[in-house]
Design an enzyme around this catalytic site. Structure first.
Site, PDB file in Angstrom:
ATOM      1  N   ASN A 149       0.882  -1.166   0.000  1.00 10.93           N
ATOM      2  CA  ASN A 149       0.000   0.000   0.000  1.00 10.93           C
ATOM      3  C   ASN A 149       0.918   1.214   0.000  1.00 10.93           C
ATOM      4  OD1 ASN A 149      -1.822   2.011   0.500  1.00 10.93           O
ATOM      5  ND2 ASN A 149      -2.777   1.029   2.273  1.00 10.93           N
ATOM      6  N   LYS A 173       3.675   0.863   2.875  1.00 14.13           N
ATOM      7  CA  LYS A 173       3.300  -0.116   3.897  1.00 14.13           C
ATOM      8  C   LYS A 173       3.245  -1.495   3.254  1.00 14.13           C
ATOM      9  CE  LYS A 173       0.515   3.075   6.525  1.00 14.13           C
ATOM     10  NZ  LYS A 173      -0.771   3.658   6.668  1.00 14.13           N
ATOM     11  N   ARG A 203      -2.923  -2.069  -3.255  1.00 14.93           N
ATOM     12  CA  ARG A 203      -4.073  -1.179  -3.129  1.00 14.93           C
ATOM     13  C   ARG A 203      -3.936  -0.120  -4.205  1.00 14.93           C
ATOM     14  NH1 ARG A 203      -5.140   3.351   1.181  1.00 14.93           N
ATOM     15  NH2 ARG A 203      -7.244   3.927   0.558  1.00 14.93           N
ATOM     16  N   HIS A 235     -12.740   3.885  -0.302  1.00 15.42           N
ATOM     17  CA  HIS A 235     -12.657   3.042   0.900  1.00 15.42           C
ATOM     18  C   HIS A 235     -13.368   1.704   0.695  1.00 15.42           C
ATOM     19  CE1 HIS A 235     -12.184   6.975   3.373  1.00 15.42           C
ATOM     20  NE2 HIS A 235     -10.997   6.431   3.166  1.00 15.42           N
ATOM     21  N   HIS A 266     -16.364   4.711   7.811  1.00 17.38           N
ATOM     22  CA  HIS A 266     -14.896   4.598   7.813  1.00 17.38           C
ATOM     23  C   HIS A 266     -14.376   5.973   8.215  1.00 17.38           C
ATOM     24  CE1 HIS A 266     -10.918   3.141   6.174  1.00 17.38           C
ATOM     25  NE2 HIS A 266     -10.725   4.456   6.263  1.00 17.38           N
ATOM     26  N   ARG A 299      -9.040  17.251   4.663  1.00 22.24           N
ATOM     27  CA  ARG A 299      -9.910  17.531   3.502  1.00 22.24           C
ATOM     28  C   ARG A 299     -11.280  17.996   3.994  1.00 22.24           C
ATOM     29  NH1 ARG A 299      -9.159  11.679   0.964  1.00 22.24           N
ATOM     30  NH2 ARG A 299      -7.710  11.301   2.658  1.00 22.24           N
ATOM     31  N   ASP A 354      -5.501  15.742  14.022  1.00 23.19           N
ATOM     32  CA  ASP A 354      -5.591  14.519  14.813  1.00 23.19           C
ATOM     33  C   ASP A 354      -6.634  14.660  15.914  1.00 23.19           C
ATOM     34  OD1 ASP A 354      -5.138  12.356  16.624  1.00 23.19           O
ATOM     35  OD2 ASP A 354      -3.149  12.096  15.722  1.00 23.19           O
ATOM     36  N   ILE A 371     -10.360   6.661  13.830  1.00 20.03           N
ATOM     37  CA  ILE A 371     -11.262   7.358  14.758  1.00 20.03           C
ATOM     38  C   ILE A 371     -12.407   6.424  15.155  1.00 20.03           C
ATOM     39  CG2 ILE A 371     -12.804   9.334  15.024  1.00 20.03           C
ATOM     40  CD1 ILE A 371     -11.104  10.716  12.755  1.00 20.03           C
ATOM     41  N   GLY A 372     -12.989   5.761  14.170  1.00 20.59           N
ATOM     42  CA  GLY A 372     -14.147   4.893  14.420  1.00 20.59           C
ATOM     43  C   GLY A 372     -13.836   3.746  15.368  1.00 20.59           C
ATOM     44  N   GLU A 373     -12.606   3.222  15.285  1.00 21.69           N
ATOM     45  CA  GLU A 373     -12.244   2.067  16.121  1.00 21.69           C
ATOM     46  C   GLU A 373     -11.769   2.474  17.510  1.00 21.69           C
ATOM     47  OE1 GLU A 373      -9.294  -0.224  13.950  1.00 21.69           O
ATOM     48  OE2 GLU A 373     -10.525  -0.105  12.154  1.00 21.69           O
ATOM     49  N   GLU A 380      -7.878  -3.718   5.449  1.00 18.80           N
ATOM     50  CA  GLU A 380      -7.846  -3.626   3.984  1.00 18.80           C
ATOM     51  C   GLU A 380      -6.801  -4.583   3.399  1.00 18.80           C
ATOM     52  OE1 GLU A 380      -7.433   0.419   4.985  1.00 18.80           O
ATOM     53  OE2 GLU A 380      -8.823   1.097   3.434  1.00 18.80           O
TER      54      GLU A 380
HETATM   55  P1  AMP Z   1      -6.391   5.779   9.880  1.00 15.16           P
HETATM   56  O1  AMP Z   1      -6.303   6.600   8.632  1.00 15.16           O
HETATM   57  O2  AMP Z   1      -7.494   4.786   9.863  1.00 15.16           O
HETATM   58  O3  AMP Z   1      -5.070   5.179  10.296  1.00 15.16           O
HETATM   59  O4  AMP Z   1      -6.756   6.828  11.040  1.00 15.16           O
HETATM   60  C1  AMP Z   1      -5.875   7.822  11.445  1.00 15.16           C
HETATM   61  C2  AMP Z   1      -6.583   8.830  12.351  1.00 15.16           C
HETATM   62  O5  AMP Z   1      -7.262   8.144  13.402  1.00 15.16           O
HETATM   63  C3  AMP Z   1      -5.646   9.776  13.071  1.00 15.16           C
HETATM   64  O6  AMP Z   1      -5.421  10.944  12.310  1.00 15.16           O
HETATM   65  C4  AMP Z   1      -6.356  10.123  14.373  1.00 15.16           C
HETATM   66  O7  AMP Z   1      -7.102  11.316  14.196  1.00 15.16           O
HETATM   67  C5  AMP Z   1      -7.335   8.983  14.549  1.00 15.16           C
HETATM   68  N1  AMP Z   1      -7.064   8.179  15.744  1.00 15.16           N
HETATM   69  C6  AMP Z   1      -6.232   7.133  15.873  1.00 15.16           C
HETATM   70  N2  AMP Z   1      -6.253   6.655  17.141  1.00 15.16           N
HETATM   71  C7  AMP Z   1      -7.121   7.437  17.815  1.00 15.16           C
HETATM   72  C8  AMP Z   1      -7.594   7.491  19.156  1.00 15.16           C
HETATM   73  N3  AMP Z   1      -7.183   6.633  20.090  1.00 15.16           N
HETATM   74  N4  AMP Z   1      -8.508   8.441  19.472  1.00 15.16           N
HETATM   75  C9  AMP Z   1      -8.933   9.317  18.547  1.00 15.16           C
HETATM   76  N5  AMP Z   1      -8.543   9.316  17.276  1.00 15.16           N
HETATM   77  C10 AMP Z   1      -7.637   8.404  16.908  1.00 15.16           C
END
Ligand code: AMP
Length: 399
Positions: free
Chosen positions: A9, A16, A94, A182, A209, A242, A283, A329-331, A379
């Site tokens: 990826n 990655k 990807r 996604h 997502h 974005r 973040d 964020i979702g997880e 993914e």
């Molecule tokens: P991803 O693109 O799925 O790797 O998500 C990255 C984003 O997830 C980061 O920019 C953070 O804003 C958010 N994130 C990751 N861990 C946490 C957490 N424990 N609490 C809140 N946001 C998080």
């Protein structure tokens, strides 16, 4: 040693990888994951962990050997061959944009690479990077099967009305339409739902997502019927940098003020979203602890727009039987899930605070009219599955 499938990826500043072993049962077991990070920067590193996320290798790389993606990939390739003593049976990639036609992963050949390169203007930050390792592996190892897995493919079954813009048909025929992204993440989530929540899996689900890129997808019986992302990965929900949905008049305004396409592109991909709105950070973790008014506004806006998108996708499906949160964020962010759920109180969605705090998987209890789950996305696992299936379809069983 078992046969392996390498998943790549490639992004703008990192490449990655994950390595999956093909077990005799046909299961794909992750063996290694890692990345070359800081490509093109001063402090590049190769970091590798095992299947349980335990670090197995970390080393600073000479900047000259990671000056660009191609160099970084060469370095990664030598490390893999040196440490594994074998090449994989196939490489899965990807690729963000598969255009209007590709509803399935494709075995790479020269013609495919040229076709995919034409979609670069539709995903300027992703597509050229995704194609770089495909080209260089093909140049070195033309016999090594490579499979391109598209983020758009899972959305190709949308009804036409969901993928149209209200613009002249000639533009639509040219490819100006909604694609959705996604898709590999949503496909993985959809593949987990039947075992985790069978009744919900067969119904109408909004999957969210929420990572550095954010979108929402309407799933009916596990198939995507609509998405918030459109022609490019700029549309829909606000993201880290974005803006999400934006009146196109804003772009006209900026042009009339004299900004050129590159400047506007930079603004829209790098300086908007949570970062632009808060003036602090992209973040969520930083914004949640910041205490400054801009941080609160950005997080409230994020939840507000996500709530609106859930309602809109509910209208696309004629109802909502469940919600799934995935990605960074979702997880990981219980407070953001709570904020979004509060916007969906009218749906009868009520999170169970304890389940939410421990990230589920089910984060609702009996008080909620509809269930909500946290399903960590994968993914790379989806790409490995597709790569294996494509290989088997074209060549018979590997090994
Ligand atoms: P991803 O693109 O799925 O790797 O998500 C990255 C984003 O997830 C980061 O920019 C953070 O804003 C958010 N994130 C990751 N861990 C946490 C957490 N424990 N609490 C809140 N946001 C998080």
């Amino acid at each position: 040693m078992s046969d392996t499938i390498l998943v790549l990826n490639a992004g703008s500043s990192s490449i990655k990888f994950q390595l999956f072993g093909l077990e005799p049962s046909g299961r794909l077991a992750r063996q290694l994951k890692g990345q070359v990070e800081g490509v093109g920067g001063q402090n590049p590193r190769l970091v590798v962990a095992d299947a349980s996320d335990r670090p197995v290798f970390q080393e600073a790389c000479p900047p000259a050997r990671t000056a660009d993606l191609e160099a970084a990939q060469e370095l990664l390739g030598s490390w893999l061959v040196g440490h594994l003593g074998a090449v994989p049976v196939a490489v899965g990639h990807r690729v963000v944009h598969g255009g209007p036609d590709f509803a399935m992963p494709m075995l790479v050949d020269d013609a495919l690479i040229e076709r995919l390169a034409k979609f670069a203007p539709l995903a300027p930050l992703h597509q050229p990077n995704n194609l770089a390792p495909i080209r260089s592996i093909r140049a070195r190892r033309p016999d090594l099967p490579q499979v391109a897995c598209f983020d758009t493919a899972f959305h190709r079954g949308h009804p036409e009305i969901a993928d149209r813009f209200a613009i002249p048909d000639s533009l639509h025929q040219e490819g100006v339409r909604r694609y959705g992204f996604h898709g590999l993440s949503y496909e993985y989530v959809a593949s987990r739902l039947p075992e985790m929540a069978p009744a919900m899996a067969a119904g109408r689900v909004v999957a969210l997502h929420l990572g550095s890129g954010c979108s929402a997808c309407a799933l009916v019986d596990g198939r995507s019927v609509d998405s918030t992302m459109g022609f490019t990965a700029l549309d829909g929900l606000p993201m880290g940098t974005r803006p999400g949905q934006l009146d196109p008049g804003v772009v006209l305004y900026l042009m009339q003020k004299g900004q050129d396409a590159d400047a506007i592109q930079h603004l829209l991909y790098h300086d908007c979203g949570l970062k632009g709105l808060s003036g602090i950070s992209n973040d969520v973790r930083e914004l949640l602890t910041s205490g400054q008014p801009g941080a609160g506004l950005a997080l409230d806006y994020f939840a507000y727009r996500t709530g609106q998108a859930i309602a809109a996708l509910g209208a696309s499906m004629g109802g909502i039987d469940g919600i799934v949160f995935t990605a960074g964020i979702g997880e990981n962010s219980a407070p953001m899930r709570e904020k979004i759920a509060t916007r969906c109180a009218w749906l009868g969605l009520v999170l169970d605070p304890e389940r939410n705090a421990t990230h589920g998987p089910r984060i609702t209890g009996p008080a909620s009219r509809i269930p909500a789950f946290v399903i960590p996305t994968d993914e790379e696992q989806m790409i490995a599955r597709h790569t294996l299936a494509t290989l088997q379809a074209t060549k018979g069983q590997p090994g």
